[in-house]
Design a protein around this motif. Structure first.
Motif, PDB file in Angstrom:
ATOM      1  N   GLY A  31      54.868   7.539   3.434  1.00 21.98           N
ATOM      2  CA  GLY A  31      54.272   8.306   2.107  1.00 21.98           C
ATOM      3  C   GLY A  31      55.588   8.778   1.403  1.00 21.98           C
ATOM      4  N   SER A  32      56.553   9.052   2.016  1.00 22.17           N
ATOM      5  CA  SER A  32      58.073   9.708   1.156  1.00 22.17           C
ATOM      6  C   SER A  32      58.593   8.507   0.547  1.00 22.17           C
ATOM      7  CB  SER A  32      58.969  10.141   2.280  1.00 22.17           C
ATOM      8  OG  SER A  32      58.421  11.395   2.713  1.00 22.17           O
ATOM      9  N   PHE A  33      58.846   7.364   1.112  1.00 22.26           N
ATOM     10  CA  PHE A  33      58.974   6.073   0.388  1.00 22.26           C
ATOM     11  C   PHE A  33      58.117   5.626  -0.646  1.00 22.26           C
ATOM     12  CE2 PHE A  33      61.589   5.368   4.776  1.00 22.26           C
ATOM     13  CZ  PHE A  33      62.589   5.857   4.352  1.00 22.26           C
ATOM     14  N   VAL A  34      57.358   5.831  -0.269  1.00 24.17           N
ATOM     15  CA  VAL A  34      56.134   5.417  -1.265  1.00 24.17           C
ATOM     16  C   VAL A  34      56.541   6.142  -2.723  1.00 24.17           C
ATOM     17  CG1 VAL A  34      53.620   5.257  -2.054  1.00 24.17           C
ATOM     18  CG2 VAL A  34      54.484   4.148  -0.180  1.00 24.17           C
ATOM     19  N   LEU A  35      56.591   7.539  -2.266  1.00 27.40           N
ATOM     20  CA  LEU A  35      56.894   8.321  -3.465  1.00 27.40           C
ATOM     21  C   LEU A  35      58.113   8.032  -4.192  1.00 27.40           C
ATOM     22  CD1 LEU A  35      55.746  11.976  -2.108  1.00 27.40           C
ATOM     23  CD2 LEU A  35      54.646  10.496  -4.088  1.00 27.40           C
ATOM     24  N   LEU A  36      59.192   7.677  -3.294  1.00 33.27           N
ATOM     25  CA  LEU A  36      60.461   7.289  -3.940  1.00 33.27           C
ATOM     26  C   LEU A  36      60.394   6.101  -4.782  1.00 33.27           C
ATOM     27  CD1 LEU A  36      62.869   8.091  -0.897  1.00 33.27           C
ATOM     28  CD2 LEU A  36      62.851   9.097  -3.173  1.00 33.27           C
ATOM     29  N   ALA A  37      59.476   5.117  -4.424  1.00 37.57           N
ATOM     30  CA  ALA A  37      59.324   3.714  -5.010  1.00 37.57           C
ATOM     31  C   ALA A  37      58.603   4.033  -6.504  1.00 37.57           C
ATOM     32  CB  ALA A  37      58.611   2.922  -4.273  1.00 37.57           C
ATOM     33  N   THR A  38      57.673   4.967  -6.398  1.00 40.98           N
ATOM     34  CA  THR A  38      56.672   5.030  -7.611  1.00 40.98           C
ATOM     35  C   THR A  38      57.390   5.939  -8.383  1.00 40.98           C
ATOM     36  OG1 THR A  38      55.365   6.514  -6.501  1.00 40.98           O
ATOM     37  CG2 THR A  38      54.523   4.217  -6.460  1.00 40.98           C
ATOM     38  N   GLY A  39      58.325   6.839  -8.147  1.00 40.84           N
ATOM     39  CA  GLY A  39      58.950   7.834  -9.023  1.00 40.84           C
ATOM     40  C   GLY A  39      59.654   7.339 -10.046  1.00 40.84           C
ATOM     41  N   SER A  40      59.675   8.089 -11.393  1.00 43.48           N
ATOM     42  CA  SER A  40      60.420   7.419 -12.216  1.00 43.48           C
ATOM     43  C   SER A  40      61.893   8.043 -12.621  1.00 43.48           C
ATOM     44  CB  SER A  40      59.432   7.687 -13.659  1.00 43.48           C
ATOM     45  OG  SER A  40      59.079   8.894 -13.787  1.00 43.48           O
ATOM     46  N   HIS A  41      62.288   8.931 -11.472  1.00 41.42           N
ATOM     47  CA  HIS A  41      63.605   9.521 -11.668  1.00 41.42           C
ATOM     48  C   HIS A  41      64.640   8.365 -11.564  1.00 41.42           C
ATOM     49  CE1 HIS A  41      61.630  13.353 -11.211  1.00 41.42           C
ATOM     50  NE2 HIS A  41      61.081  12.826 -10.253  1.00 41.42           N
ATOM     51  N   ASP A  42      65.954   8.801 -12.209  1.00 43.36           N
ATOM     52  CA  ASP A  42      67.061   7.982 -12.187  1.00 43.36           C
ATOM     53  C   ASP A  42      67.848   8.102 -10.874  1.00 43.36           C
ATOM     54  OD1 ASP A  42      66.815   7.072 -14.830  1.00 43.36           O
ATOM     55  OD2 ASP A  42      67.910   8.551 -15.584  1.00 43.36           O
ATOM     56  N   ASP A  43      67.824   9.146 -10.109  1.00 47.80           N
ATOM     57  CA  ASP A  43      68.327   9.458  -8.839  1.00 47.80           C
ATOM     58  C   ASP A  43      67.128   9.965  -8.125  1.00 47.80           C
ATOM     59  OD1 ASP A  43      68.342  11.880 -10.382  1.00 47.80           O
ATOM     60  OD2 ASP A  43      70.048  12.638  -9.326  1.00 47.80           O
ATOM     61  N   PRO A  44      67.214   9.475  -6.833  1.00 46.68           N
ATOM     62  CA  PRO A  44      66.008   9.759  -5.974  1.00 46.68           C
ATOM     63  C   PRO A  44      66.386  11.211  -5.303  1.00 46.68           C
ATOM     64  CG  PRO A  44      67.340   8.250  -4.850  1.00 46.68           C
ATOM     65  CD  PRO A  44      67.931   8.118  -6.393  1.00 46.68           C
ATOM     66  N   PRO A  45      65.319  11.962  -4.923  1.00 50.99           N
ATOM     67  CA  PRO A  45      65.470  13.327  -4.542  1.00 50.99           C
ATOM     68  C   PRO A  45      65.834  13.017  -3.105  1.00 50.99           C
ATOM     69  CG  PRO A  45      63.389  12.997  -5.377  1.00 50.99           C
ATOM     70  CD  PRO A  45      64.034  11.782  -5.547  1.00 50.99           C
ATOM     71  N   THR A  46      66.854  13.854  -2.634  1.00 57.09           N
ATOM     72  CA  THR A  46      67.524  13.544  -1.275  1.00 57.09           C
ATOM     73  C   THR A  46      66.562  14.167  -0.151  1.00 57.09           C
ATOM     74  OG1 THR A  46      69.623  14.246  -2.204  1.00 57.09           O
ATOM     75  CG2 THR A  46      69.466  14.092   0.005  1.00 57.09           C
ATOM     76  N   GLY A  47      65.847  15.035  -0.698  1.00 58.33           N
ATOM     77  CA  GLY A  47      64.754  15.492   0.506  1.00 58.33           C
ATOM     78  C   GLY A  47      63.636  14.580   0.903  1.00 58.33           C
ATOM     79  N   LEU A  48      63.404  13.417   0.026  1.00 61.78           N
ATOM     80  CA  LEU A  48      62.391  12.516   0.128  1.00 61.78           C
ATOM     81  C   LEU A  48      63.183  11.380   0.955  1.00 61.78           C
ATOM     82  CD1 LEU A  48      60.168  11.875  -3.104  1.00 61.78           C
ATOM     83  CD2 LEU A  48      59.505  13.004  -0.795  1.00 61.78           C
ATOM     84  N   LEU A  49      64.398  11.158   0.698  1.00 63.14           N
ATOM     85  CA  LEU A  49      64.957  10.142   1.543  1.00 63.14           C
ATOM     86  C   LEU A  49      65.105  10.716   3.127  1.00 63.14           C
ATOM     87  CD1 LEU A  49      68.182   9.189  -0.878  1.00 63.14           C
ATOM     88  CD2 LEU A  49      66.110   7.762   0.001  1.00 63.14           C
ATOM     89  N   VAL A  50      65.379  11.952   3.213  1.00 61.47           N
ATOM     90  CA  VAL A  50      65.914  12.621   4.681  1.00 61.47           C
ATOM     91  C   VAL A  50      64.390  12.444   5.335  1.00 61.47           C
ATOM     92  CG1 VAL A  50      66.517  14.651   5.785  1.00 61.47           C
ATOM     93  CG2 VAL A  50      67.960  13.744   4.016  1.00 61.47           C
ATOM     94  N   THR A  51      63.197  12.844   4.669  1.00 60.19           N
ATOM     95  CA  THR A  51      62.186  13.113   5.118  1.00 60.19           C
ATOM     96  C   THR A  51      61.659  11.607   5.722  1.00 60.19           C
ATOM     97  OG1 THR A  51      61.348  15.243   3.991  1.00 60.19           O
ATOM     98  CG2 THR A  51      59.723  13.790   4.866  1.00 60.19           C
ATOM     99  N   GLY A  52      61.674  10.839   4.860  1.00 63.60           N
ATOM    100  CA  GLY A  52      61.298   9.350   5.055  1.00 63.60           C
ATOM    101  C   GLY A  52      62.223   8.615   6.189  1.00 63.60           C
TER     102      GLY A  52
END
Length: 65
Positions: free
Chosen positions: A7-28
């Protein structure tokens, strides 16, 4: 754990941010890694892969039934 990591990786893939949130990377990463550690242990605890019929103490069951 796997659902949390994926789910964290899905949020990262669908997010429209230029730099991904570090918390989602660590959680994933921790979610998927934890699932890879826990899943084989859970499978060996629930399945009798060798079919020896032993109980938790390693003693053979008598089959009274």
């Amino acid at each position: 754990m796997a659902g949390l990591g994926i789910g964290s990786f899905v949020l990262l893939a669908t997010g429209s941010h230029d730099d991904p949130p570090t918390g989602l990377l660590v959680t994933g990463f921790l979610g998927v890694t934890g699932a890879m550690i826990v899943l084989p242990w859970a499978m060996t605890e629930t399945l009798d892969l060798f079919g020896d019929g032993s109980d938790e103490n390693g003693e053979a069951s008598e089959g009274n039934g």
